[in-house]
Scaffold this motif. Structure first.
Motif, PDB file in Angstrom:
ATOM      1  N   ARG A   1     -55.128   1.365  10.837  1.00  0.00           N
ATOM      2  CA  ARG A   1     -54.848   0.045  10.258  1.00  0.00           C
ATOM      3  C   ARG A   1     -55.563  -0.163   8.933  1.00  0.00           C
ATOM      4  O   ARG A   1     -55.001  -0.742   8.001  1.00  0.00           O
ATOM      5  N   LEU A   2     -56.799   0.305   8.821  1.00  0.00           N
ATOM      6  CA  LEU A   2     -57.522   0.169   7.563  1.00  0.00           C
ATOM      7  C   LEU A   2     -56.883   1.027   6.467  1.00  0.00           C
ATOM      8  O   LEU A   2     -56.721   0.572   5.342  1.00  0.00           O
ATOM      9  N   GLN A   3     -56.505   2.246   6.808  1.00  0.00           N
ATOM     10  CA  GLN A   3     -55.874   3.128   5.813  1.00  0.00           C
ATOM     11  C   GLN A   3     -54.522   2.582   5.357  1.00  0.00           C
ATOM     12  O   GLN A   3     -54.166   2.706   4.192  1.00  0.00           O
ATOM     13  N   ASN A   4     -53.770   1.987   6.269  1.00  0.00           N
ATOM     14  CA  ASN A   4     -52.463   1.437   5.911  1.00  0.00           C
ATOM     15  C   ASN A   4     -52.577   0.157   5.089  1.00  0.00           C
ATOM     16  O   ASN A   4     -51.661  -0.182   4.352  1.00  0.00           O
ATOM     17  N   SER A   5     -53.693  -0.546   5.225  1.00  0.00           N
ATOM     18  CA  SER A   5     -53.874  -1.824   4.528  1.00  0.00           C
ATOM     19  C   SER A   5     -54.532  -1.685   3.160  1.00  0.00           C
ATOM     20  O   SER A   5     -54.314  -2.513   2.282  1.00  0.00           O
ATOM     21  N   PHE A   6     -55.351  -0.656   2.986  1.00  0.00           N
ATOM     22  CA  PHE A   6     -56.148  -0.540   1.770  1.00  0.00           C
ATOM     23  C   PHE A   6     -56.094   0.885   1.221  1.00  0.00           C
ATOM     24  O   PHE A   6     -55.867   1.840   1.955  1.00  0.00           O
TER      25      PHE A   6
ATOM     26  N   CYS B   1     -62.059  -4.597   3.577  1.00  0.00           N
ATOM     27  CA  CYS B   1     -62.111  -3.639   4.685  1.00  0.00           C
ATOM     28  C   CYS B   1     -63.095  -4.096   5.759  1.00  0.00           C
ATOM     29  O   CYS B   1     -62.797  -4.031   6.954  1.00  0.00           O
ATOM     30  N   LEU B   2     -64.258  -4.538   5.327  1.00  0.00           N
ATOM     31  CA  LEU B   2     -65.270  -5.003   6.288  1.00  0.00           C
ATOM     32  C   LEU B   2     -64.802  -6.245   7.024  1.00  0.00           C
ATOM     33  O   LEU B   2     -65.061  -6.395   8.228  1.00  0.00           O
ATOM     34  N   ALA B   3     -64.107  -7.136   6.334  1.00  0.00           N
ATOM     35  CA  ALA B   3     -63.560  -8.331   6.983  1.00  0.00           C
ATOM     36  C   ALA B   3     -62.516  -7.940   8.026  1.00  0.00           C
ATOM     37  O   ALA B   3     -62.488  -8.484   9.135  1.00  0.00           O
ATOM     38  N   LYS B   4     -61.662  -6.984   7.678  1.00  0.00           N
ATOM     39  CA  LYS B   4     -60.641  -6.501   8.622  1.00  0.00           C
ATOM     40  C   LYS B   4     -61.311  -5.812   9.808  1.00  0.00           C
ATOM     41  O   LYS B   4     -60.890  -5.991  10.947  1.00  0.00           O
ATOM     42  N   LEU B   5     -62.350  -5.043   9.550  1.00  0.00           N
ATOM     43  CA  LEU B   5     -63.079  -4.373  10.621  1.00  0.00           C
ATOM     44  C   LEU B   5     -63.706  -5.391  11.564  1.00  0.00           C
ATOM     45  O   LEU B   5     -63.702  -5.212  12.785  1.00  0.00           O
ATOM     46  N   ASP B   6     -64.219  -6.483  11.021  1.00  0.00           N
ATOM     47  CA  ASP B   6     -64.800  -7.548  11.840  1.00  0.00           C
ATOM     48  C   ASP B   6     -63.754  -8.289  12.661  1.00  0.00           C
ATOM     49  O   ASP B   6     -64.094  -8.972  13.625  1.00  0.00           O
TER      50      ASP B   6
END
Length: 93
Positions: free
Chosen positions: A30-35, A72-77
């Motif tokens: 999800r992080l790779q697809n978003s950023f 990215c950190l916000a998405k991870l949280d």
């Protein structure tokens, strides 16, 4: 500029290495697809509730690097099953 972030995390929903890999794979995808980032698990591959991941981004602008990593950190949280315990930022260039 290159901004690299070293993140140590605790995974609550994991009771086996298989469950840990499932959670990490979903988070990383999800992080790779978003950023526009590079991300990888760096340590604790043999522990089922702990992980250390690295995220890197490159830009000609320092502010843009910060924005991407902060997003990215916000998405991870936003993932309830994983908690960031420690975040270290490292600048190169």
């Amino acid at each position: 500029m290159l901004l690299y972030v070293d993140i140590e995390c605790f995974i609550y929903q994991s009771h086996s290495l298989k469950e840990k890999r499932s959670v990490l794979k979903r988070v990383i995808t999800r992080l790779q697809n978003s950023f526009n980032i590079t991300i990888s698990e760096l340590d604790y591959q043999d522990l089922w509730q702990r992980t250390r991941i690295g995220i890197a981004t490159i830009s000609s602008d320092r502010v843009r690097c910060e924005q991407v990593i902060d997003a990215c950190l916000a998405k991870l949280d936003s993932f309830p099953e994983i908690e960031c315990l420690r975040v270290e930022r490292h600048w190169f260039g």
